[in-house]
Scaffold this active site. Structure first.
Site, PDB file in Angstrom:
ATOM      1  N   CYS A 102      43.681  45.063  29.771  1.00  0.00           N
ATOM      2  CA  CYS A 102      42.231  45.272  29.621  1.00  0.00           C
ATOM      3  C   CYS A 102      41.763  46.282  30.660  1.00  0.00           C
ATOM      4  O   CYS A 102      42.041  47.471  30.499  1.00  0.00           O
ATOM      5  CB  CYS A 102      41.459  43.961  29.665  1.00  0.00           C
ATOM      6  SG  CYS A 102      41.917  42.789  30.952  1.00  0.00           S
ATOM      7  N   SER A 103      41.107  45.841  31.715  1.00  0.00           N
ATOM      8  CA  SER A 103      40.590  46.805  32.686  1.00  0.00           C
ATOM      9  C   SER A 103      40.330  46.145  34.031  1.00  0.00           C
ATOM     10  O   SER A 103      39.387  46.521  34.722  1.00  0.00           O
ATOM     11  CB  SER A 103      39.294  47.425  32.164  1.00  0.00           C
ATOM     12  OG  SER A 103      38.359  46.377  31.902  1.00  0.00           O
ATOM     13  N   CYS A 104      41.134  45.148  34.416  1.00  0.00           N
ATOM     14  CA  CYS A 104      40.937  44.433  35.685  1.00  0.00           C
ATOM     15  C   CYS A 104      40.920  45.435  36.843  1.00  0.00           C
ATOM     16  O   CYS A 104      41.803  46.296  36.939  1.00  0.00           O
ATOM     17  CB  CYS A 104      42.041  43.418  35.898  1.00  0.00           C
ATOM     18  SG  CYS A 104      42.087  42.155  34.618  1.00  0.00           S
TER      19      CYS A 104
END
Lengths: 194, 97, 97
Positions: A102-104
């Site tokens: 995702c985009s942590c």
């Protein structure tokens, strides 16, 4: 470049907000307040933490063992934020952070993740051909340096502690912090030369 | 990877050959008002205990592949948040129309 | 499951070669490319509520999370031999190698 949201997405947000407000679940004011708070986070915080770690061995130790406590020691509120891990670059190891799922991203100390960090190209390529991605962005690392890709998949958020550039002996923290870019804190760059 | 390796889920894109030749654009444009509002809405709903970040991700991961890659980042978030609020009965399905 | 970590730093582990996404709706944080792969435990990172349950608003017992180190080259058949990938992996995805 990221495309602007479609008109139907803008309309959907308006309808969802109206429905949530009608049910007494949220108000426009609380969303605006939350947004204003989020907007305040910036990579300057991470840069200040790195500069302090370069000059203060005790703080460096704290930063590497408990990033959240180290951020709080700089006056950053970490309430509700995920744990922060800090990865130390050395002459023989370079860390590069990505989130393939995702985009942590360590938003509390770096702010919003940039679009490239969230892009499909970065997410898929950084983990497989990190040296090619780094080279395209102008960073060519010798074979003697291990490239360690950190796929941020779970509960931690990760920030890189870059190496202190040569020729910065005696510099104060503010001047050192000016060398620490957001890219260096993600590991797609090194700290700027003196 | 060998040919008999199962196909990963849509969002599980680490190493995907599809993007092998796509340069990573230096896109430094900050999130727009729409994105920042969706972001703040997610935070407020999480603070109120109405959704978790893992539920947000589950919703994003459930977006059909073609749309997953076509929608913008915060458009995927909004899709997921809306679906969750309907699933949990906080808003009615007609919010989609 | 929030007991003492099963694996110590340096332990040789293998990520389960499991593909829950083929069995139905799920949310997992173990990326596809490390499944079935051998790695080395760097250190336990603490215990966290299982995201696989959180994503469906189920009771989520805590599971130990580890930083596990993998060599890049065997995974992708490219890259420099000394280059590595470090991934957060939950204990229930790991077995002794």
């Amino acid at each position: 470049m990221a495309a602007p949201p479609r008109p139907e997405s803008l309309a959907l947000l308006d309808r969802l907000m109206a429905a949530l407000e009608a049910k007494g679940i949220v108000t426009e004011a609380e969303i605006a307040e939350r947004q204003a708070n989020t907007d305040k986070a910036s990579p300057e915080t991470g840069a200040r933490m790195v500069a302090k770690a370069w000059t203060d061995p005790a703080y460096r130790q704290l930063l590497l063992t408990d990033g959240k406590a180290a951020a709080e020691a700089m006056g950053v509120s970490m309430a509700g934020a995920p744990p922060l891990g800090v990865l130390e670059n050395t002459p023989t190891r370079h860390h590069l952070v990505v989130c393939t799922l995702c985009s942590c991203y360590p938003r509390a100390v770096l702010g919003y993740p940039p679009n490239w960090y969230k892009s499909f190209a970065y997410r898929s390529r950084a983990v497989r051909e990190p040296r090619a991605v780094l080279a395209e962005w102008g960073l060519n690392l010798p074979d003697s340096v291990e490239v360690r890709v950190v796929d941020s998949t779970a509960d931690y958020r990760w920030m890189v502690l870059p190496m202190r550039p040569a020729g910065t002996e005696g510099w104060d923290e503010a001047r050192l912090a000016s060398l620490v870019t957001r890219d260096a804190l993600v590991g797609v760059a090194v700290a700027k030369p003196a | 990877m060998s040919d008999d390796t199962p196909i990963p889920a849509t969002h599980d894109i680490g190493g995907l050959a599809r993007f092998h030749c796509t340069p990573v654009e230096h896109d430094e444009v900050p999130p727009d008002g729409f994105g920042r509002k969706v972001d703040a809405l997610r935070q407020v709903l999480a603070q109120k205990g109405l959704m978790t970040v893992d539920e947000l991700r589950r919703g994003i991961e459930g977006i059909p592949e073609a749309e997953y890659f076509a929608l913008g980042y915060y458009e995927r978030w909004l899709r997921s948040i809306t679906a969750l609020m309907i699933e949990k009965g906080h808003v009615q399905k007609d919010v989609l129309e | 499951m929030s007991d003492a970590p099963r694996f110590a730093p340096g332990a040789a582990v293998r990520v389960k070669d499991d593909w829950p996404e083929r069995r139905g709706p799920c949310h997992i944080r173990t990326p596809h490319y490390i499944r079935g792969r051998r790695g080395t435990v760097v250190r336990p990172l603490g215990a966290f509520a299982n995201p696989e349950d959180l994503a469906f608003a189920r009771p989520a017992p805590k599971r130990t999370l580890y930083h596990v180190l993998f060599e890049q080259e065997p995974i992708w058949h490219e890259g420099k031999p000394a280059d590595t990938i470090m991934v957060e992996v939950f204990e229930h995805w790991l077995e002794e190698a």
